[in-house]
Design an enzyme around this catalytic site. Structure first.
Site, PDB file in Angstrom:
ATOM      1  N   HIS A 124       0.826  -1.215   0.028  1.00  0.00           N
ATOM      2  CA  HIS A 124      -0.087   0.007  -0.122  1.00  0.00           C
ATOM      3  C   HIS A 124       0.922   1.202  -0.063  1.00  0.00           C
ATOM      4  O   HIS A 124       2.007   1.460   0.576  1.00  0.00           O
ATOM      5  CB  HIS A 124      -0.907   0.030   1.118  1.00  0.00           C
ATOM      6  CG  HIS A 124      -2.036   0.945   1.150  1.00  0.00           C
ATOM      7  ND1 HIS A 124      -2.079   2.249   1.370  1.00  0.00           N
ATOM      8  CD2 HIS A 124      -3.407   0.527   0.595  1.00  0.00           C
ATOM      9  CE1 HIS A 124      -3.271   2.541   0.800  1.00  0.00           C
ATOM     10  NE2 HIS A 124      -4.132   1.565   0.470  1.00  0.00           N
ATOM     11  N   HIS A 125       0.446   2.139  -0.650  1.00  0.00           N
ATOM     12  CA  HIS A 125       1.154   3.383  -0.886  1.00  0.00           C
ATOM     13  C   HIS A 125       1.187   4.353   0.438  1.00  0.00           C
ATOM     14  O   HIS A 125       2.063   5.211   0.674  1.00  0.00           O
ATOM     15  CB  HIS A 125       0.563   4.529  -1.947  1.00  0.00           C
ATOM     16  CG  HIS A 125       1.574   5.327  -2.445  1.00  0.00           C
ATOM     17  ND1 HIS A 125       2.868   5.474  -2.134  1.00  0.00           N
ATOM     18  CD2 HIS A 125       1.263   6.603  -3.538  1.00  0.00           C
ATOM     19  CE1 HIS A 125       3.407   6.411  -2.683  1.00  0.00           C
ATOM     20  NE2 HIS A 125       2.619   6.933  -3.602  1.00  0.00           N
ATOM     21  N   SER A 126       0.313   3.777   1.399  1.00  0.00           N
ATOM     22  CA  SER A 126       0.576   4.659   2.948  1.00  0.00           C
ATOM     23  C   SER A 126       1.923   4.092   3.402  1.00  0.00           C
ATOM     24  O   SER A 126       2.220   4.751   4.336  1.00  0.00           O
ATOM     25  CB  SER A 126      -0.797   4.384   3.632  1.00  0.00           C
ATOM     26  OG  SER A 126      -0.725   2.967   3.522  1.00  0.00           O
ATOM     27  N   VAL A 176       4.684   2.969   1.772  1.00  0.00           N
ATOM     28  CA  VAL A 176       6.079   2.956   0.843  1.00  0.00           C
ATOM     29  C   VAL A 176       5.822   3.681  -0.222  1.00  0.00           C
ATOM     30  O   VAL A 176       4.646   3.660  -0.916  1.00  0.00           O
ATOM     31  CB  VAL A 176       6.274   1.786   0.517  1.00  0.00           C
ATOM     32  CG1 VAL A 176       5.283   0.911  -0.290  1.00  0.00           C
ATOM     33  CG2 VAL A 176       7.689   1.615   0.076  1.00  0.00           C
ATOM     34  N   ASN A 218       5.689   7.800   3.385  1.00  0.00           N
ATOM     35  CA  ASN A 218       6.246   8.529   2.250  1.00  0.00           C
ATOM     36  C   ASN A 218       7.102   9.604   2.743  1.00  0.00           C
ATOM     37  O   ASN A 218       6.949  10.124   3.877  1.00  0.00           O
ATOM     38  CB  ASN A 218       4.979   9.016   1.562  1.00  0.00           C
ATOM     39  CG  ASN A 218       4.222   7.803   1.091  1.00  0.00           C
ATOM     40  OD1 ASN A 218       4.129   7.601  -0.446  1.00  0.00           O
ATOM     41  ND2 ASN A 218       3.370   7.119   1.711  1.00  0.00           N
TER      42      ASN A 218
END
Length: 478
Positions: free
Chosen positions: A144-146, A148, A324
């Site tokens: 999940h972009h949350s 990485v 991020n």
């Protein structure tokens, strides 16, 4: 169980997620099976299934209440058989079959009842026509972009793979993570601490720096959105929500398409020098020219230049970290001109102006700047109104530096690595590149319904690179 609070910018990716817009990023890597170990893939999967030790972020479970946070699960509570999956390609096992499988795997939203990652080991990939005919296999991972971003994902990968071809019994990615043993085999580097040390002068100096950061951020945001509202700006400068409407900027659907392209960095470097620019300028010019040709074929080219949202890493330390650390600038792609040279000059001017607009602040203050800069865009995604009205940008184009040397997994050399990115309503195409061992590898991720014949963009990218070389008189290197 321990809880780790999410930063606001990381939480936004979770709040904006729907079944049509899964907020996950992926990585596709291809490897060569060692000649002396024909059962390498089956043996690797069997050994990996026996390793049930987990490091962050692979043991993080999302909890939204009372506040968005990660709960660190005990090893025994993680179902490895759910996360690790073994697949085989149908014959002939070409790049096409691999692309179809990855497109399908990347389309599915991950189940939040589990830690938000999957690891797919894929065998049956046909030999590369350019080598001695040895079998190959692939590794597709998504998270999940949350948790990485692009740079963070490459750093996690770099910790997992070794520069030593003789390294054996290497740990799987979930046992390495951001905090486990570094398997790269590289000498340790000096690492910057994530805790910023207060500057000399104590509290007064700290408050002064904070005030300066606030002024810098307010000035940058004020000028940016003044240009958005009035439309009055330098003709070379791109501003959010001033991009022309294109076929990439409507509502999207769940199915994805994925295509790849790669070039030698030694082919790109002389071109960047001849153009008095950077490798990233060349990458943007190749992308802009490819998009122009693609849209001309569809009779859908806007008269104004397309605008790209270009992520910029602001990581202030050397190691891997969950979350991020990225901000964004906007750049024109010169799609309104037929001339490759004019396109390059437009891109150089636009990216320079975009970089000049970024505030000169530390990483913590930059997170605040990014949150405010992207707030209108994220609000559209959360409210489900993205893709209606003028887009913030036409697409995202990103360039992530990867390992400079060949990496190995239990003696199996990694040949290529391609990023697989995320899409939004209002942004149906993403182009991301990762450099690796002298190669520049580009992944094209698109909405299947909004971007027909996505592979044509990758083909046009090669054509545009040849045009640039001809324009600047750069000889093509084999």
């Amino acid at each position: 169980m321990a809880r780790k609070l999410l930063k606001t910018n990381d939480s936004a990716w979770l709040f904006a997620e729907t079944s049509r817009t899964p907020m996950q990023v992926g990585m596709l890597a291809t490897f060569r099976v060692p000649h002396d170990r024909p059962t390498f893939v089956a043996d690797l999967v069997a050994r990996w299934r026996s390793v049930r030790r987990f490091q962050g972020p692979y043991n993080y479970l999302y909890r939204s209440l009372p506040v968005p946070s990660w709960v660190e699960l005990p090893d025994a509570d993680i179902d490895l058989d759910y996360h690790l999956r073994h697949s085989a390609l149908p014959a002939p096992g070409s790049q096409r079959e691999l692309g179809v499988l990855v497109s399908r795997l990347h389309s599915a939203k991950m189940d939040r009842r589990y830690p938000l990652w999957e690891c797919h080991v894929i065998e049956g990939l046909e030999p590369d026509p350019g080598d001695d005919g040895g079998p190959r296999w692939a590794l597709y991972m998504k998270a999940h972009h949350s948790q990485v971003d692009g740079v963070g994902g490459v750093r996690l990968l770099s910790r997992m793979l070794s520069v030593d071809p003789d390294a054996r019994d290497m740990l799987p990615p979930w046992a390495v993570g951001a905090h486990g043993p570094d398997q790269s085999g590289l000498p340790p580097k000096a690492r910057r601490t994530e805790v910023e040390v207060a500057p000399p002068g104590g509290l007064v100096s700290g408050l002064t720096d904070g005030a300066r950061s606030a002024v810098s951020i307010a000035g940058s945001l004020g000028r940016t959105y003044a240009e958005t509202l009035t439309g009055r700006t330098d003709p070379d400068r791109a501003a959010p929500f001033r991009a022309p409407k294109s076929i990439f900027n409507g509502r999207i659907h769940t199915p994805r398409r994925f295509a790849t392209q790669h070039y030698s960095i030694e082919r790109l470097r002389p071109l960047a020098k001849a153009a008095d620019g950077s490798l990233n300028d060349v990458f943007l010019a190749v992308s802009g020219g490819a998009l122009r040709q693609y849209l001309l074929e569809l009779d859908a080219l806007p008269t104004e230049s397309l605008t790209a949202n270009v992520p910029v890493s602001v990581r202030a330390h050397e190691g891997a970290r969950v979350g991020n650390a990225v901000t964004f600038l906007y750049a024109r792609l010169g799609t309104d001109t037929h001339s490759p040279r004019k396109r390059v000059e437009a891109i150089k001017a636009s990216t320079r102006l975009g970089k000049d607009r970024l505030p000169s602040v530390g990483q913590g203050a930059m997170d605040a700047y990014t949150g405010v800069l992207m707030a209108p865009f994220i609000a559209q995604a959360v409210l489900g109104v993205g893709g209606r009205g003028r887009p913030a940008s036409n697409l995202v184009i990103s360039n992530v530096p990867g390992p400079a040397e060949t990496r190995y997994l239990d003696g199996s050399p990694m040949e290529e690595i391609f990023p697989v990115s995320l899409l939004f309503n209002g942004q149906a195409l993403n182009i991301t590149a990762v450099s690796y061992a002298g190669e520049f590898n580009i992944g094209f991720t698109g909405c299947r319904d909004s971007v027909p014949s996505l592979q044509r963009i990758a083909v046009h990218a090669g054509d545009e690179l040849a045009r640039l070389e001809q324009e600047y008189g750069v000889a093509v290197r084999a």
